[in-house]
Write an enzyme that holds these catalytic residues in place. Structure first.
Site, PDB file in Angstrom:
ATOM      1  N   HIS A  91       6.791 -14.078  -4.742  1.00 25.69           N
ATOM      2  CA  HIS A  91       6.618 -14.304  -3.304  1.00 25.69           C
ATOM      3  C   HIS A  91       5.263 -13.696  -2.918  1.00 25.69           C
ATOM      4  CE1 HIS A  91       7.431 -13.683   1.022  1.00 25.69           C
ATOM      5  NE2 HIS A  91       8.465 -14.498   0.900  1.00 25.69           N
ATOM      6  N   ASP A 105      11.322  -6.580  -6.991  1.00 26.69           N
ATOM      7  CA  ASP A 105      11.494  -7.122  -5.646  1.00 26.69           C
ATOM      8  C   ASP A 105      12.913  -7.683  -5.579  1.00 26.69           C
ATOM      9  OD1 ASP A 105      11.625  -8.619  -3.363  1.00 26.69           O
ATOM     10  OD2 ASP A 105       9.876  -9.881  -3.786  1.00 26.69           O
ATOM     11  N   CYS A 154       6.601 -19.300   0.697  1.00 29.94           N
ATOM     12  CA  CYS A 154       5.723 -18.139   0.457  1.00 29.94           C
ATOM     13  C   CYS A 154       5.516 -17.909  -1.040  1.00 29.94           C
ATOM     14  CB  CYS A 154       6.273 -16.871   1.108  1.00 29.94           C
ATOM     15  SG  CYS A 154       6.415 -16.978   2.882  1.00 29.94           S
TER      16      CYS A 154
END
Lengths: 409, 146
Positions: A122, A199, A367
């Site tokens: 991302h 993440d 994104c």
């Protein structure tokens, strides 16, 4: 007994039919999950009865607010399966968490040190490192992606060099749904003396976890994807690393002593919580993870796997050239499916699916433009699931897609 | 006219647009994109002074973007730069306006009236015009900014 998503759905005013005029099949959970009433109520109750700033007042409200805030931290630590709440830093979200890490760890880098990320990331796990690259002359390198949208861990051993200080990757891709084998990667990373950042924006909604077992050094996620409010997230880090890191942001609440020339800082987690933290949102996030943990999480995971498989198989059976991204059916993935339809633009699909079928999807790059560039696709349409989704939602998606392809094709 | 965003007129217009014709030796060109959805348009122009003599270029975009580009290709030829600029401004204002009818829209773009309430899609309609204006601004010797 089979998992009943209806038992979760009743907790959401927005999903109860009387709250809306139009049908809603909400399949945009990877962007933001809906919020249950108990989370909203917890925040309202806090601001109604205990609103005050934390860590700086001695009056009753300040004491109560501080206690509630620290209890929220402990609740998140429980959810993550970590024993020390002081390893849990409240942030503004996963993006803020990665930025804090990039700016703090970046201060410890030397020129030509390397940060290894992947093509699957991302933008929130690309841009912060590019900023540090431009500022400090470090190198950002990219682990390649397999054709089925996984990080190619076979290349990791070669690519993690002696100058690699950080490996920062998604734990679960918001586009392909692929789950990173964190355990294997952490072995490779630690063998080279580097740190591993995961993440967890897309994996944290999967329910309570055993974070230490993943072998990561840092893990970030956002409140709004785990049925919590916006404006809050978590940066978890191993304490022995956090305590040696400089602050990324300066201000009140993170200092020990302030002089005109030099100041000293509090220990983690407060060192990384400059200024007034998102107190009310932290209370909401704690309520959200407690609400989720109280559900039949094992049943939920099996249910979402089954729905994901239904979507993949159903889309494959539609004529019109649908290409599904990510690992094949049968391989592990988070509950989302991104796909391309030959000749159709994702925004057109999303609009028709919303307007004619009440299905909320997400279209575009999500994104993750470098991933789309690598896969040579102009954008994808994504359906992402959460605890309240049911077979009716999948039916609406599949029937709607058939209609959509007739209209736009 | 239907209030559906994707009404027949728009879909048909998008379907019949030919988005891949290139001009030979254009006087100027510009590429614009929408990073949100990946729409990308290259606008190529042939100019005679301030007047557009030919317009074309590849369009990679959604139905709204393709339909808008198709209309522009039809009406821009013969327009002066200032007229195009003025029309783009009028369309942008009409999309943002509070009016509950399509009268403020430039006549050729009235089919886009239902887009008005979908703010995130305004840029899809505007992108071809933004491309044309950018191409004009990069055209040597024009007076588009006068």
């Amino acid at each position: 007994m089979a998992f009943d998503p209806g038992l979760a759905a009743v907790d959401f005013t927005i999903l109860r039919s009387q709250a809306r005029e139009e049908e809603l099949h909400y399949l945009d959970n990877a962007a933001m999950a809906l919020i249950p009433d108990c989370v909203i109520n917890a925040m309202v109750e806090h601001d109604t009865l205990r609103r005050s700033n934390v860590k700086r007042g001695s009056h009753r409200l300040a004491e109560e607010a501080t206690e509630a805030f620290e209890k929220a931290r402990a609740a998140v630590a429980d959810y993550l399966g970590v024993s020390d709440p002081d390893e849990v830093v409240f942030t503004g979200g996963a993006t803020a968490g990665i930025n804090i890490l990039a700016h703090s760890l970046g201060l410890m880098f030397e020129r030509n040190d390397e940060v290894l990320i992947s093509q699957l990331e991302h933008h929130s796990n690309i841009i912060p490192w590019q900023v540090i690259q431009q500022r400090q002359g470090i190198k950002v390198r990219y682990l390649p992606v397999t054709p089925d949208g996984r990080i190619n861990l076979e290349r990791a051993e070669d690519m993690i060099k002696s100058r690699t200080r950080i490996v920062s990757v998604t734990h679960g891709s918001n586009v392909t749904g692929a789950i990173t084998d964190a355990r294997t990667l952490s072995g490779l990373v630690h063998d080279r003396g580097a740190f591993l950042i995961l993440d967890g924006a897309q994996t944290a909604p999967g329910g309570p976890m055993d974070l230490p077992a993943l072998g990561a050094d840092f893990y970030v996620f956002s409140g709004h994807k785990v049925y919590g409010p916006t404006g809050v997230g978590i940066l978890w880090g191993r304490k022995e690393i956090l305590k040696n890191m400089p602050p990324a942001l300066g201000g009140g609440e993170m200092i020990q002593d302030v002089g005109l020339e030099k100041s000293t800082f509090l220990d983690p987690p407060h060192r990384f919580e400059a200024g007034t933290p998102p107190v009310t949102q932290a209370i909401g996030l704690a309520a959200a993870v407690k609400w989720l943990a109280a559900k039949d999480v094992k049943g939920m995971r099996g249910h979402l796997r089954r729905l994901t498989l239904r979507i993949m198989e159903g889309l494959t059976q539609l004529s019109g050239g649908i290409k599904i991204l990510g690992p094949e059916t049968g391989m592990e993935r988070i509950p989302l499916v991104s796909f391309c339809v030959e000749g159709l633009h994702p925004h057109d699909i999303c609009q028709v699916m919303n307007d004619r079928h009440g299905v909320a999807l997400r279209g575009g790059f999500h994104c993750a433009q470098p991933l789309h560039d690598f896969l040579k696709i102009d954008g994808t349409t994504r359906a992402s699931l959460a605890i309240y989704n049911n077979d009716n939602d999948v039916d609406a998606l599949l029937n709607g897609m058939e209609d959509c392809m007739k209209i736009l094709g | 006219m239907s209030n559906d965003l994707y009404h027949e007129q728009i879909i048909e217009r998008a379907k019949r647009s030919d988005n891949n014709i290139r001009l030979e030796n254009p006087d100027c060109s510009a590429t614009v994109s929408n990073p949100l959805c990946g729409d990308r348009i290259t606008v190529e122009l042939k100019m005679e002074g301030d007047v557009i003599k030919a317009i074309s270029g590849p369009v990679k975009g959604c139905v709204l973007c393709k339909a808008s580009a198709s209309i522009l290709a039809e009406i821009a030829v013969g327009m002066k730069c200032d007229e195009l600029k003025s029309m783009a401004s009028d369309l942008g204002q009409a999309l943002k306006s509070q009016a509950d009818n399509n009268e403020s829209f430039p006549k050729a773009y009235r089919m886009f009236y239902p887009v008005k309430k979908h703010k995130s899609r305004h840029s899809c309609v505007m992108l071809p015009l933004e491309g044309a204006l950018k191409a004009i601004s990069e055209c040597k010797g024009h007076s588009g900014d006068k």
